[in-house]
Design a protein around this motif. Structure first.
Motif, PDB file in Angstrom:
ATOM      1  N   THR A 141       0.802  -0.993  -0.073  1.00  0.00           N
ATOM      2  CA  THR A 141       0.103   0.094   0.048  1.00  0.00           C
ATOM      3  C   THR A 141       0.856   1.153  -0.014  1.00  0.00           C
ATOM      4  OG1 THR A 141      -0.150   0.386   2.453  1.00  0.00           O
ATOM      5  CG2 THR A 141      -1.629  -1.333   1.565  1.00  0.00           C
ATOM      6  N   LYS A 142       0.204   2.334  -0.453  1.00  0.00           N
ATOM      7  CA  LYS A 142       1.090   3.615  -0.372  1.00  0.00           C
ATOM      8  C   LYS A 142       1.084   3.883   1.121  1.00  0.00           C
ATOM      9  CE  LYS A 142      -3.071   6.597  -0.781  1.00  0.00           C
ATOM     10  NZ  LYS A 142      -3.546   7.797  -1.463  1.00  0.00           N
ATOM     11  N   PRO A 143       2.014   5.083   1.397  1.00  0.00           N
ATOM     12  CA  PRO A 143       2.186   5.303   2.776  1.00  0.00           C
ATOM     13  C   PRO A 143       0.805   6.013   3.028  1.00  0.00           C
ATOM     14  CG  PRO A 143       3.858   5.896   1.564  1.00  0.00           C
ATOM     15  CD  PRO A 143       3.095   5.277   0.640  1.00  0.00           C
ATOM     16  N   GLN A 219      11.448   1.554   4.618  1.00  0.00           N
ATOM     17  CA  GLN A 219      11.492   3.009   4.444  1.00  0.00           C
ATOM     18  C   GLN A 219      10.399   3.594   4.594  1.00  0.00           C
ATOM     19  OE1 GLN A 219      12.659   4.076   0.496  1.00  0.00           O
ATOM     20  NE2 GLN A 219      12.862   6.314   0.983  1.00  0.00           N
ATOM     21  N   TYR A 220       8.831   2.933   4.524  1.00  0.00           N
ATOM     22  CA  TYR A 220       7.872   3.526   4.509  1.00  0.00           C
ATOM     23  C   TYR A 220       6.882   2.912   5.552  1.00  0.00           C
ATOM     24  CZ  TYR A 220       9.012   6.351   0.411  1.00  0.00           C
ATOM     25  OH  TYR A 220       9.645   6.963  -0.346  1.00  0.00           O
ATOM     26  N   ALA A 225       2.508   2.525   5.623  1.00  0.00           N
ATOM     27  CA  ALA A 225       2.803   1.514   4.701  1.00  0.00           C
ATOM     28  C   ALA A 225       2.632   0.345   5.135  1.00  0.00           C
ATOM     29  CB  ALA A 225       3.720   1.743   3.535  1.00  0.00           C
ATOM     30  N   ARG A 226       2.035  -0.545   4.210  1.00  0.00           N
ATOM     31  CA  ARG A 226       1.997  -2.043   4.815  1.00  0.00           C
ATOM     32  C   ARG A 226       1.916  -3.146   3.614  1.00  0.00           C
ATOM     33  NH1 ARG A 226      -2.989   0.182   6.063  1.00  0.00           N
ATOM     34  NH2 ARG A 226      -2.061   0.325   7.963  1.00  0.00           N
TER      35      ARG A 226
END
Length: 355
Positions: A141-143, A219-220, A225-226
């Protein structure tokens, strides 16, 4: 980038935009309609030569130099032909473009690029099969996203590459979750654009390979994020080559000689995870040893089937799934397999690695 397909819009218009974005260099837009009739005409049925003629050479894809490293660490015998170049390419669209340009003779991909090549009117055939039983991809997923299951993909923007394994994994996951193509927004990208698209919020979800996800989460993850795991697999890891290469008796013999080492290199990697973690993931991919171990823990045991029956069935299901969405035309995938090479990989590995 091409606009997203709206509900009710002819998906062939979307296909044109995908091909324009991912493979403009090859000039493919006019090829799709004629491909069904192209098939694999002219493919040789001549028996394979027992020996590779002197002076034979092949140009072989080796993404991130994996093949050379496997062969070196496994101390495999010298190939009975010259590798005139190892090309550091792996994405299906890039491989098809290289095939067309005659700068590549043999490549390692998933099951979907040969389907895509057929749809584009390019003749190539599968010469070796490695079956994968465990998922090689997760959905990242996106952050800052609240998406936690595939069911949450509804109305979201999903990174989609129809010519790569990531694309068919996404389509199979949507089908299993009961989501139709018009329930989501497919954003046409190639896999090397996925990370940037996630980081920028251009997409909500992108399929990442198991060896990409640890670095992305490092990083995120702290920013929300996941990754979402599923049991969806992309069954086929294969070798394939243009028909023009396979019709050359010397090059076909070289391909047949390469297949055993391709299979044996994968077996060696599977049996020597500690060495591979250090020599590949740590030294060449700049991952930490714990990250490397987390990747190899998910590694598939290589399996090389003496019969390609299951692979053909799977490939047909994949082609039918793409045809359902209007991404390709229906066709019988049997023409994608060169059965002269069937069983070579299986005969080159111990019994426990034969399917």
């Amino acid at each position: 980038m091409p606009s997203l397909p709206a509900s009710g819009v002819d998906r062939r218009l979307f296909l044109s935009s995908v091909l324009g974005a991912a493979a403009a260099v090859a000039g493919l837009s006019g090829c799709a309609e004629s491909s069904a009739a192209t098939g694999s005409k002219g493919a040789s049925a001549a028996p394979l030569a027992d020996k590779v003629p002197a002076g034979t050479s092949l140009k072989i894809a080796s993404y991130q130099n994996v093949q050379q490293l496997q062969f070196k660490l496994a101390k495999l015998p010298e190939l009975p032909f010259t590798v005139s170049s190892w090309l550091n390419i792996g994405a299906g669209p890039d491989v098809i473009n290289a095939f067309r340009a005659k700068s590549l003779d043999l490549a390692n991909n998933a099951g979907i690029p040969p389907i895509q090549a057929h749809y584009q009117g390019f003749d190539a055939k599968i010469v070796a099969i490695n079956v994968t039983r465990k998922p090689n991809y997760v959905f990242a997923t996106k952050p800052g996203s609240d998406i936690r299951t595939v069911a949450d993909f509804r109305d979201k923007k999903l990174a989609f590459s129809q010519g790569q394994a990531q694309g068919v994994v996404l389509l199979r996951a949507l089908k299993k979750a009961g989501l139709k193509y018009d329930d989501v927004k497919l954003v046409p990208l190639t896999s090397n654009q996925f990370l940037t698209a996630l980081q920028s919020g251009q997409v909500d979800i992108a399929p990442l390979s198991n060896n990409q996800s640890p670095a992305y989460l490092k990083q995120y993850e702290s920013k929300g994020a996941r990754t979402i795991t599923t049991d969806v697999v992309d069954l086929l890891n294969l070798l394939w080559a243009p028909v023009s290469v396979l019709n050359d008796s010397a090059k076909a013999a070289a391909v047949a000689a390469y297949i055993p080492q391709w299979a044996q290199g994968q077996v060696w990697q599977y049996e020597n995870p500690d060495t591979w973690n250090e020599e590949f993931y740590v030294k060449t991919q700049n991952l930490t040893l714990p990250q490397a171990r987390s990747i190899t823990a998910l590694a598939n045991k290589p399996l090389f089937p003496p019969s390609w029956a299951e692979a053909i069935k799977w490939e047909q299901e994949t082609a039918d799934l793409l045809a359902e969405g209007g991404f390709v035309k229906e066709f019988k995938v049997d023409s994608l397999f060169d059965h002269r090479f069937e069983g070579i990989a299986a005969r080159s590995v111990p019994a426990e690695y034969r399917k």
